[in-house]
Design a protein around this motif. Structure first.
Motif, PDB file in Angstrom:
ATOM      1  N   ARG A  26     -33.601  -7.663  10.620  1.00  0.00           N
ATOM      2  CA  ARG A  26     -32.296  -7.034  10.836  1.00  0.00           C
ATOM      3  C   ARG A  26     -32.375  -5.514  10.721  1.00  0.00           C
ATOM      4  O   ARG A  26     -31.357  -4.852  10.640  1.00  0.00           O
ATOM      5  N   ARG A  27     -33.562  -4.970  10.717  1.00  0.00           N
ATOM      6  CA  ARG A  27     -33.727  -3.527  10.636  1.00  0.00           C
ATOM      7  C   ARG A  27     -33.422  -2.846  11.955  1.00  0.00           C
ATOM      8  O   ARG A  27     -33.036  -1.694  11.979  1.00  0.00           O
ATOM      9  N   ALA A  28     -33.609  -3.528  13.035  1.00  0.00           N
ATOM     10  CA  ALA A  28     -33.468  -2.915  14.351  1.00  0.00           C
ATOM     11  C   ALA A  28     -32.009  -2.619  14.660  1.00  0.00           C
ATOM     12  O   ALA A  28     -31.087  -3.187  14.085  1.00  0.00           O
ATOM     13  N   GLU A  29     -31.815  -1.732  15.591  1.00  0.00           N
ATOM     14  CA  GLU A  29     -30.489  -1.359  16.030  1.00  0.00           C
ATOM     15  C   GLU A  29     -29.979  -2.413  17.015  1.00  0.00           C
ATOM     16  O   GLU A  29     -30.723  -2.919  17.831  1.00  0.00           O
ATOM     17  N   GLY A  30     -28.704  -2.722  16.949  1.00  0.00           N
ATOM     18  CA  GLY A  30     -28.142  -3.747  17.814  1.00  0.00           C
ATOM     19  C   GLY A  30     -27.895  -3.249  19.220  1.00  0.00           C
ATOM     20  O   GLY A  30     -27.860  -2.054  19.494  1.00  0.00           O
ATOM     21  N   PHE A  31     -27.728  -4.176  20.124  1.00  0.00           N
ATOM     22  CA  PHE A  31     -27.471  -3.834  21.518  1.00  0.00           C
ATOM     23  C   PHE A  31     -26.096  -3.200  21.673  1.00  0.00           C
ATOM     24  O   PHE A  31     -25.904  -2.329  22.510  1.00  0.00           O
ATOM     25  N   ILE A  36     -22.640   1.409  23.078  1.00  0.00           N
ATOM     26  CA  ILE A  36     -21.562   2.341  22.739  1.00  0.00           C
ATOM     27  C   ILE A  36     -22.065   3.779  22.821  1.00  0.00           C
ATOM     28  O   ILE A  36     -21.373   4.661  23.340  1.00  0.00           O
ATOM     29  N   LYS A  37     -23.271   4.031  22.333  1.00  0.00           N
ATOM     30  CA  LYS A  37     -23.832   5.386  22.417  1.00  0.00           C
ATOM     31  C   LYS A  37     -24.000   5.826  23.864  1.00  0.00           C
ATOM     32  O   LYS A  37     -23.717   6.969  24.218  1.00  0.00           O
ATOM     33  N   ILE A  38     -24.462   4.921  24.704  1.00  0.00           N
ATOM     34  CA  ILE A  38     -24.649   5.257  26.120  1.00  0.00           C
ATOM     35  C   ILE A  38     -23.310   5.539  26.779  1.00  0.00           C
ATOM     36  O   ILE A  38     -23.161   6.502  27.542  1.00  0.00           O
TER      37      ILE A  38
END
Length: 76
Positions: A26-31, A36-38
């Motif tokens: 669960r360390r990775a950033e979610g899709f 949202i950033k894009i």
């Protein structure tokens, strides 16, 4: 020969477990966060381009056009 096969199976199992650990981490950033950033970047970019287009279209280009006409007006 048996040692090679058993070591290959252990190696595959080890790689499979490492892959599963990475996928379930669960360390990775979610899709959703990335999406949202894009979207925010696209919206800010569009607003910036619209502002520059409005600025160039109404303020800068008419002034430049008039100065060019004045510069090449040989009769005056």
């Amino acid at each position: 020969m048996k040692k090679k096969i058993s070591s290959a199976k252990k190696g595959f199992a080890c790689r499979l477990l490492r892959f599963y650990a990475r996928v379930s981490s669960r360390r990775a950033e979610g899709f959703v966060d990335s999406a949202i950033k894009i979207l925010i970047a696209v919206v800010i970019g569009a607003l910036l381009l619209a502002g520059l287009y409005a600025l160039f279209g109404n303020t800068i280009l008419p002034t430049v056009t008039q100065r060019i006409k004045d510069m090449f007006n040989y009769a005056g």
